[in-house]
Design an enzyme around this catalytic site. Sequence first.
Site, short mmCIF file in Angstrom:
data_model
loop_
_atom_site.label_atom_id
_atom_site.label_comp_id
_atom_site.label_asym_id
_atom_site.label_seq_id
_atom_site.Cartn_x
_atom_site.Cartn_y
_atom_site.Cartn_z
N GLY A 1 0.79 -1.17 -0.01
CA GLY A 1 -0.19 -0.24 0.17
C GLY A 1 0.66 1.33 0.35
O GLY A 1 1.74 1.00 -0.71
N CYS B 1 6.04 -5.48 1.31
CA CYS B 1 6.33 -3.71 0.64
C CYS B 1 5.93 -2.80 1.73
O CYS B 1 7.17 -2.64 2.44
CB CYS B 1 5.54 -3.89 -1.01
N ARG C 1 13.24 3.47 0.73
CA ARG C 1 11.85 3.47 0.45
C ARG C 1 11.68 4.29 -1.19
O ARG C 1 12.42 4.38 -0.86
CB ARG C 1 11.14 4.35 0.93
N ILE D 1 6.55 -3.88 -7.19
CA ILE D 1 5.90 -2.19 -7.22
C ILE D 1 6.24 -1.35 -6.61
O ILE D 1 5.71 -1.12 -4.98
CB ILE D 1 3.86 -2.32 -7.44
N HIS E 1 6.01 -8.28 -3.87
CA HIS E 1 4.18 -9.08 -4.12
C HIS E 1 4.29 -10.29 -4.32
O HIS E 1 3.94 -10.83 -5.26
CB HIS E 1 3.61 -7.92 -4.57
N GLU F 1 1.75 -12.47 -3.66
CA GLU F 1 0.32 -12.50 -3.16
C GLU F 1 0.34 -12.26 -4.47
O GLU F 1 -1.15 -12.57 -5.05
CB GLU F 1 -0.53 -11.43 -2.18
N1 GLN Z 1 5.88 2.95 -1.50
C1 GLN Z 1 5.27 2.38 -1.20
C2 GLN Z 1 5.34 2.57 -0.20
O1 GLN Z 1 5.97 3.34 0.60
C3 GLN Z 1 5.44 0.41 -1.23
C4 GLN Z 1 4.80 0.36 -2.80
C5 GLN Z 1 4.00 -0.77 -1.79
O2 GLN Z 1 2.88 -1.80 -0.94
N2 GLN Z 1 4.01 -1.73 -3.40
O3 GLN Z 1 4.87 2.19 0.88
#
Ligand code: GLN
Length: 200
Positions: free
Chosen positions: A47, A79, A106, A135, A171, A173
């Site tokens: 997220g 993530c 990040r 992602i 990910h 999932e």
């Molecule tokens: N870039 C998001 C973050 O810093 C993480 C991306 C993801 O959970 N796919 O929270």
Amino acid sequence: MTKIGVLALQGAVSEHADMLRRLGVDVCDVLDPNDLDGLDGLVLPGGESTAVGKLLDFYQLLEPIREMGRKGFPIFGTCTGLILLSKHINGSEQLRLGLMDTFVERNAFGRQLASFEANMPIDVLGETPFPTVFIRAPYIDKIEGEARSLLELDGKILMVEQGNLLATAFHPELTDDTRVHEYFLQKVNVYKKREIVVGR
Ligand code: GLN
């Protein structure tokens, strides 16, 4: 029956739930502290970590989950989940659970590599490479203490465990490959057995 909660404040919730159900466990959404009762493990999905950190705090989930994690309750973060589990987030004071001895960067792959897929060998999952999906992913640039790297590429740690805690920058999932979730369920089984012993 094993019961796993999926933090459902934001992000890729249903994909985790589907995969866990495929593995034969009971799944429930976690939206407030009462939902934590009776769980054998918790998944923190992807997220946006600053938003999820604030929501965890707002819904009074930050402290109880942190406390459970400290006491050996199994937690698996993907993530954003990895970011929230980390004690250190480079250059950020954002809210976190802060349970793993990891230093996380990040959005670390830059704009051109915002999203990518690659097959990567992960020793603990056996010989067949794992189809990783990234992602806007973070990576871990340093670990200390009890944290153990399970996947590293060019000095970037992409999967890590620390006792009852497991985290991936990618990910699992979003693939058809259930091996990372199965690996997490092994931690859940260890925890369940320990609970029974303590209960005596
Ligand atoms: N870039 C998001 C973050 O810093 C993480 C991306 C993801 O959970 N796919 O929270």
